[in-house]
Design a protein around this motif. Structure first.
Motif, PDB file in Angstrom:
ATOM      1  N   UNK A 151       0.840  -1.206   0.000  1.00 15.60           N
ATOM      2  CA  UNK A 151       0.000   0.000   0.000  1.00 15.60           C
ATOM      3  C   UNK A 151       0.873   1.253   0.000  1.00 15.60           C
ATOM      4  N   UNK A 152       1.878   1.276   0.847  1.00 13.23           N
ATOM      5  CA  UNK A 152       2.791   2.421   0.890  1.00 13.23           C
ATOM      6  C   UNK A 152       3.533   2.555  -0.429  1.00 13.23           C
ATOM      7  N   UNK A 153       3.942   1.422  -1.012  1.00 10.97           N
ATOM      8  CA  UNK A 153       4.637   1.462  -2.299  1.00 10.97           C
ATOM      9  C   UNK A 153       3.737   2.057  -3.378  1.00 10.97           C
ATOM     10  N   UNK A 154       2.453   1.732  -3.372  1.00  7.34           N
ATOM     11  CA  UNK A 154       1.526   2.288  -4.354  1.00  7.34           C
ATOM     12  C   UNK A 154       1.344   3.788  -4.138  1.00  7.34           C
ATOM     13  N   UNK A 155       1.247   4.211  -2.886  1.00  8.19           N
ATOM     14  CA  UNK A 155       1.112   5.639  -2.608  1.00  8.19           C
ATOM     15  C   UNK A 155       2.373   6.400  -3.011  1.00  8.19           C
ATOM     16  N   UNK A 156       3.522   5.782  -2.770  1.00 15.17           N
ATOM     17  CA  UNK A 156       4.785   6.378  -3.211  1.00 15.17           C
ATOM     18  C   UNK A 156       4.802   6.476  -4.736  1.00 15.17           C
ATOM     19  N   UNK A 157       4.242   5.478  -5.410  1.00 18.33           N
ATOM     20  CA  UNK A 157       4.164   5.513  -6.873  1.00 18.33           C
ATOM     21  C   UNK A 157       3.340   6.678  -7.375  1.00 18.33           C
ATOM     22  N   UNK A 158       2.207   6.933  -6.729  1.00 19.46           N
ATOM     23  CA  UNK A 158       1.362   8.061  -7.136  1.00 19.46           C
ATOM     24  C   UNK A 158       2.096   9.374  -6.924  1.00 19.46           C
ATOM     25  N   UNK A 159       2.683   9.540  -5.733  1.00 15.80           N
ATOM     26  CA  UNK A 159       3.443  10.771  -5.452  1.00 15.80           C
ATOM     27  C   UNK A 159       4.665  10.872  -6.364  1.00 15.80           C
ATOM     28  N   UNK A 160       5.296   9.738  -6.649  1.00 13.60           N
ATOM     29  CA  UNK A 160       6.461   9.730  -7.531  1.00 13.60           C
ATOM     30  C   UNK A 160       6.114  10.130  -8.947  1.00 13.60           C
ATOM     31  N   UNK A 161       4.952   9.746  -9.401  1.00  9.28           N
ATOM     32  CA  UNK A 161       4.507  10.168 -10.726  1.00  9.28           C
ATOM     33  C   UNK A 161       4.374  11.675 -10.814  1.00  9.28           C
ATOM     34  N   UNK A 162       3.800  12.252  -9.788  1.00 10.32           N
ATOM     35  CA  UNK A 162       3.669  13.708  -9.757  1.00 10.32           C
ATOM     36  C   UNK A 162       5.031  14.375  -9.634  1.00 10.32           C
ATOM     37  N   UNK A 163       5.902  13.811  -8.793  1.00 10.37           N
ATOM     38  CA  UNK A 163       7.258  14.355  -8.647  1.00 10.37           C
ATOM     39  C   UNK A 163       8.021  14.276  -9.961  1.00 10.37           C
ATOM     40  N   UNK A 164       7.922  13.161 -10.640  1.00  6.21           N
ATOM     41  CA  UNK A 164       8.618  12.997 -11.913  1.00  6.21           C
ATOM     42  C   UNK A 164       8.156  13.999 -12.957  1.00  6.21           C
ATOM     43  N   UNK A 165       6.861  14.235 -13.014  1.00  4.80           N
ATOM     44  CA  UNK A 165       6.331  15.232 -13.948  1.00  4.80           C
ATOM     45  C   UNK A 165       6.827  16.628 -13.628  1.00  4.80           C
ATOM     46  N   UNK A 166       6.856  16.943 -12.340  1.00  2.97           N
ATOM     47  CA  UNK A 166       7.340  18.256 -11.906  1.00  2.97           C
ATOM     48  C   UNK A 166       8.826  18.412 -12.199  1.00  2.97           C
ATOM     49  N   UNK A 167       9.627  17.382 -11.888  1.00  3.27           N
ATOM     50  CA  UNK A 167      11.066  17.444 -12.151  1.00  3.27           C
ATOM     51  C   UNK A 167      11.360  17.583 -13.639  1.00  3.27           C
ATOM     52  N   UNK A 168      10.579  16.905 -14.469  1.00  5.46           N
ATOM     53  CA  UNK A 168      10.763  17.024 -15.915  1.00  5.46           C
ATOM     54  C   UNK A 168      10.569  18.453 -16.397  1.00  5.46           C
ATOM     55  N   UNK A 169       9.589  19.140 -15.818  1.00  6.65           N
ATOM     56  CA  UNK A 169       9.360  20.534 -16.197  1.00  6.65           C
ATOM     57  C   UNK A 169      10.452  21.442 -15.668  1.00  6.65           C
ATOM     58  N   UNK A 170      10.831  21.260 -14.394  1.00  2.00           N
ATOM     59  CA  UNK A 170      11.793  22.154 -13.761  1.00  2.00           C
ATOM     60  C   UNK A 170      13.205  21.975 -14.314  1.00  2.00           C
ATOM     61  N   UNK A 171      13.657  20.727 -14.393  1.00  5.17           N
ATOM     62  CA  UNK A 171      15.050  20.468 -14.771  1.00  5.17           C
ATOM     63  C   UNK A 171      15.260  20.560 -16.280  1.00  5.17           C
ATOM     64  N   UNK A 172      14.376  19.918 -17.040  1.00  2.00           N
ATOM     65  CA  UNK A 172      14.590  19.825 -18.487  1.00  2.00           C
ATOM     66  C   UNK A 172      13.736  20.791 -19.299  1.00  2.00           C
TER      67      UNK A 172
END
Length: 92
Positions: A30-51
């Motif tokens: 369950x925690x891994x799935x929640x981390x996945x959801x938050x990680x998806x949002x983090x990855x999208x944000x990092x893609x915009x900010x860094x690249x």
């Protein structure tokens, strides 16, 4: 993309991140799935900010999935470092 699409991507990205980083997680699936959801949002944000790219173009775009998986791996690693250290100190 809607919130339901991000939840689905996050759940799948969390499962992929878990497969890329095998081992026991202190919180379970369950925690891994929640981390996945938050990680998806983090990855999208990092893609915009860094690249400077819009990495959340659509559900079936490769950039969306790569960003979500990278974000999930980062958060899973951080979670393991923080929670794993806390558990190891408690048992020592």
């Amino acid at each position: 993309m809607g919130i339901i699409a991000w939840i689905i991507i996050g759940l799948l990205a969390g499962a992929i991140a878990k497969a890329l980083m095998p081992g026991r997680d202190p919180g379970g699936i369950i925690i891994t799935m929640l981390i996945g959801i938050a990680g998806g949002l983090l990855g999208g944000w990092l893609g915009k900010v860094i690249f400077g790219v819009d990495s959340i173009d659509g559900f079936f775009d490769l950039s969306t999935w790569i960003a979500a998986i990278i974000g999930s791996v980062i958060l899973l690693l951080v979670y393991r470092l923080i929670v794993g250290n806390r558990h190891s100190h408690r048992h020592a």
